[in-house]
Design a protein around this motif. Structure first.
Motif, PDB file in Angstrom:
ATOM      1  N   LEU A  84       0.843  -0.822  -0.056  1.00  0.00           N
ATOM      2  CA  LEU A  84      -0.026   0.371  -0.026  1.00  0.00           C
ATOM      3  C   LEU A  84       0.651   0.912  -0.139  1.00  0.00           C
ATOM      4  N   TRP A  85       1.881   1.667   0.788  1.00  0.00           N
ATOM      5  CA  TRP A  85       2.923   2.653   0.399  1.00  0.00           C
ATOM      6  C   TRP A  85       3.745   2.657  -1.006  1.00  0.00           C
ATOM      7  N   GLU A  86       3.407   1.829  -1.699  1.00  0.00           N
ATOM      8  CA  GLU A  86       3.922   2.504  -2.827  1.00  0.00           C
ATOM      9  C   GLU A  86       3.005   2.489  -4.473  1.00  0.00           C
ATOM     10  N   GLY A  87       1.423   2.248  -3.288  1.00  0.00           N
ATOM     11  CA  GLY A  87       0.621   2.662  -4.368  1.00  0.00           C
ATOM     12  C   GLY A  87      -0.016   1.974  -4.996  1.00  0.00           C
ATOM     13  N   GLY A 110      -3.419  -3.449   7.540  1.00  0.00           N
ATOM     14  CA  GLY A 110      -3.031  -2.734   6.512  1.00  0.00           C
ATOM     15  C   GLY A 110      -2.780  -1.517   6.697  1.00  0.00           C
ATOM     16  N   GLU A 111      -3.694  -0.717   7.336  1.00  0.00           N
ATOM     17  CA  GLU A 111      -4.269   0.937   8.064  1.00  0.00           C
ATOM     18  C   GLU A 111      -2.594   1.072   8.989  1.00  0.00           C
ATOM     19  N   LEU A 112      -1.778   0.271   9.448  1.00  0.00           N
ATOM     20  CA  LEU A 112      -0.854   0.988  10.448  1.00  0.00           C
ATOM     21  C   LEU A 112       0.002   1.217   8.764  1.00  0.00           C
ATOM     22  N   ALA A 113       0.389   1.085   7.291  1.00  0.00           N
ATOM     23  CA  ALA A 113       1.217   1.249   6.733  1.00  0.00           C
ATOM     24  C   ALA A 113       1.603   2.432   6.682  1.00  0.00           C
ATOM     25  N   GLU A 158      -7.117   7.433   8.909  1.00  0.00           N
ATOM     26  CA  GLU A 158      -6.480   7.575   7.367  1.00  0.00           C
ATOM     27  C   GLU A 158      -6.400   6.072   6.487  1.00  0.00           C
ATOM     28  N   GLY A 159      -6.088   5.591   7.224  1.00  0.00           N
ATOM     29  CA  GLY A 159      -5.572   3.844   6.918  1.00  0.00           C
ATOM     30  C   GLY A 159      -6.711   2.926   6.512  1.00  0.00           C
ATOM     31  N   ILE A 160      -8.151   3.413   7.628  1.00  0.00           N
ATOM     32  CA  ILE A 160      -9.261   2.740   7.558  1.00  0.00           C
ATOM     33  C   ILE A 160      -9.853   3.441   6.689  1.00  0.00           C
ATOM     34  N   GLU A 161     -10.175   4.347   6.695  1.00  0.00           N
ATOM     35  CA  GLU A 161     -11.173   5.003   5.556  1.00  0.00           C
ATOM     36  C   GLU A 161      -9.832   4.596   4.315  1.00  0.00           C
ATOM     37  N   PHE A 162      -9.180   4.598   3.797  1.00  0.00           N
ATOM     38  CA  PHE A 162      -8.749   4.539   2.230  1.00  0.00           C
ATOM     39  C   PHE A 162      -9.045   2.960   1.846  1.00  0.00           C
ATOM     40  N   ILE A 163      -8.532   2.006   3.229  1.00  0.00           N
ATOM     41  CA  ILE A 163      -9.061   0.665   3.167  1.00  0.00           C
ATOM     42  C   ILE A 163     -10.271   0.490   2.645  1.00  0.00           C
ATOM     43  N   VAL A 164     -11.087   1.183   3.015  1.00  0.00           N
ATOM     44  CA  VAL A 164     -12.741   0.112   2.912  1.00  0.00           C
ATOM     45  C   VAL A 164     -13.665   1.530   2.213  1.00  0.00           C
ATOM     46  N   ALA A 185       5.787   6.754  17.603  1.00  0.00           N
ATOM     47  CA  ALA A 185       4.881   5.920  17.956  1.00  0.00           C
ATOM     48  C   ALA A 185       4.556   4.714  17.022  1.00  0.00           C
ATOM     49  N   ARG A 186       4.760   4.553  16.024  1.00  0.00           N
ATOM     50  CA  ARG A 186       4.395   3.461  14.937  1.00  0.00           C
ATOM     51  C   ARG A 186       5.592   2.482  15.229  1.00  0.00           C
ATOM     52  N   VAL A 187       6.883   2.874  16.198  1.00  0.00           N
ATOM     53  CA  VAL A 187       7.746   1.055  16.261  1.00  0.00           C
ATOM     54  C   VAL A 187       6.810   1.007  17.059  1.00  0.00           C
ATOM     55  N   VAL A 188       6.393   0.965  18.135  1.00  0.00           N
ATOM     56  CA  VAL A 188       4.680   0.064  18.618  1.00  0.00           C
ATOM     57  C   VAL A 188       3.256  -0.090  18.344  1.00  0.00           C
ATOM     58  N   CYS A 189       3.706   0.178  16.462  1.00  0.00           N
ATOM     59  CA  CYS A 189       2.377   0.191  16.162  1.00  0.00           C
ATOM     60  C   CYS A 189       1.469   0.634  16.897  1.00  0.00           C
ATOM     61  N   ALA A 190       1.772   1.823  17.182  1.00  0.00           N
ATOM     62  CA  ALA A 190       0.454   3.256  17.809  1.00  0.00           C
ATOM     63  C   ALA A 190       0.727   4.350  16.723  1.00  0.00           C
TER      64      ALA A 190
END
Lengths: 308, 308
Positions: free
Chosen positions: A26-29, A50-53, A61-67, B217-222
């Motif tokens: 996802l981070w590469e589009g 994938g919302e953590l990408a 923002e990730g959740i909205e993108f994926i949904v 924060a992302r380093v601990v998935c947060a």
């Protein structure tokens, strides 16, 4: 009904028990909608992590993108959340619920087991007897409780598990650069085939044994010629031992707190792990759907809910 | 005479004492010749470590590429090798000799000191009293002897030094993903300014405090909201303590074996390290040329050789 698990690096699809794993970073589009287009007339149950990408400024923002991307292809898709319920819109509960779907599917048949799902990037260690207490857990909380071990069969930087390595009897510090990945170690150890090396190589190079040996030698700033093939294999082997120790210590910690009587392994690392311990290899029960357990599980849970 | 140090990520130029550090990632095809074109009528002394970049299949390919690219711009350039001699063509001795040039320059003035040069990516710990024994050492051998510590001020994956972190009193495993880099930690700790964050951010995002906190924060998935700004700062602080410990242990090990009486710090991390120990900060002696010591040093050694 199909099951879909949208990760940051891979999107997994299960149709019946037919399983496909698409490298879709996802981070590469990479286009998630394009990937799912051919399922436009199917019903789908979806989980995500994938919302953590890091292309997303935050999880919502990730959740909205994926949904949005999934619904563009499959408008009626249902999304499973950490509240163990299905949703039709982007809500915070959708963050990283894929592991809970796997637990939800297995808990009725194996109420006292621990599930160990080793994927490309992470390993989930889930006490199925505690399903109610698992609901609502974030990845942060899972890291703290030992339920999420951030090491996987393909995408783990060797340096993260291996600050030093013994080569020809000499302790050698490693480079912290992303020179080699766990797929390189497992390829040269014969645990995976070049076809199973489904992520990109750190140097974007070939997925041959020779290229993997080159990447592994680079972890100690060397070329294969400088440390010999035995030295290069020592790096791979010691990495796997460190990775295995990390997972087995994690399992021990979770077993101590919940009196489990059985270990079930799943994920693309399932057979490798099952060999090392007395465990049920889920691959022997559900076939290749075990490689994409959350995608298979979310579909089964949706069907179970429907028939209830 | 100008001095040039071609790294994999950065190319450093010293003209007099004027120093410029260009982010020039060879693995992304950045043009070294283009960068050097404006010096076409100057004499140049060159060192390198960029031959290890993983766009090259081996070190010799990297050396040949770099020598060719430099000579396209500056035909008469001289290249310093691990044999402490200058060469005009691509020879194996040119691999990773930048640290030796620094030692060669300083050894006459500080014969009993240890040089600690903390750059963006690595930290060299060099016993100047052993100059003859240093000749010919490869990076592999330096990793084994503790002379090369693969941690730096800007480009070190946080996960490599920090397998776990304590957040609000709770031990928390970290993600092994490349979510945050040492520049993020040093930015939020006030050790560097956004202008000094000269490498690319892991998410290719902004180099602001806010964006760095998000990456940490992302380093601990947060997200920062899940652990608060105190939690995010704890990650940065504990990383720096782990990094500092790694360097200080390395210095201790080298001091034990060579009876040094003085520590000299150099590199972009020089002032930060000098504050933590009783050391000569080379920046107080030679100004910003200390930030690119091998580039400055190779020029000085070339001039010394000429006048000898």
């Amino acid at each position: 009904m199909i099951g879909i698990d949208v990760g940051g690096a891979n999107t997994k699809l299960v149709d019946g028990r037919e399983t496909t794993i698409h490298y879709c970073p996802l981070w590469e589009g990479a286009s998630l909608t394009g990937l799912l287009q051919k399922y436009h007339d199917r019903r789908a149950a979806v989980v995500m992590s994938g919302e953590l990408a890091d292309c997303f400024s935050g999880k919502m923002e990730g959740i909205e993108f994926i949904v949005h991307a999934v619904k563009e292809a499959i408008p009626d898709a249902l999304f499973y959340g950490t509240d163990a319920c299905f949703h039709q819109t982007a809500v915070p509960q959708l963050a990283a619920a894929n592991w809970l779907a796997a637990a939800d599917y297995l808990r009725l048949e194996y109420p006292d087991a621990i599930l160990v799902d080793m994927g490309s990037t992470t390993t989930d260690i889930i006490p199925l007897s505690r399903f109610d207490a698992l609901k609502g857990l974030s990845d942060l909380q899972r890291l703290q409780q030992g339920y999420l071990v951030y090491t996987g069969l393909l995408r783990t930087n060797l340096a993260a598990a291996l600050p030093q390595v013994v080569i020809g009897g000499i302790e050698t510090a490693t480079s912290s650069e992303y020179f080699a990945t766990s797929a390189d170690a497992h390829l040269v150890l014969g645990h995976i085939s070049p076809d199973e090396y489904t992520c990109e190589a750190p140097d974007r190079g070939e997925k041959t044994r020779e290229a993997a040996l080159r990447r592994l030698a680079r972890v100690v700033c060397a070329e294969p010629g400088e440390i010999g093939s035995s030295g290069t294999l020592e790096i791979a082997y010691q990495f796997w031992r460190a990775q295995e120790r990390q997972i087995i210590c994690g399992i021990g910690r979770v077993m101590d707190e919940c009196d489990a009587d059985t270990i079930i392994t799943a994920g693309i690392g399932s057979s490798l792990l099952a060999k090392e311990m007395d465990a049920i290899n889920l691959r022997d029960r559900i076939g290749e759907a075990s490689d994409a357990l959350p995608a298979f599980a979310v579909k089964e849970v949706a069907l179970r809910d429907e028939s209830a």
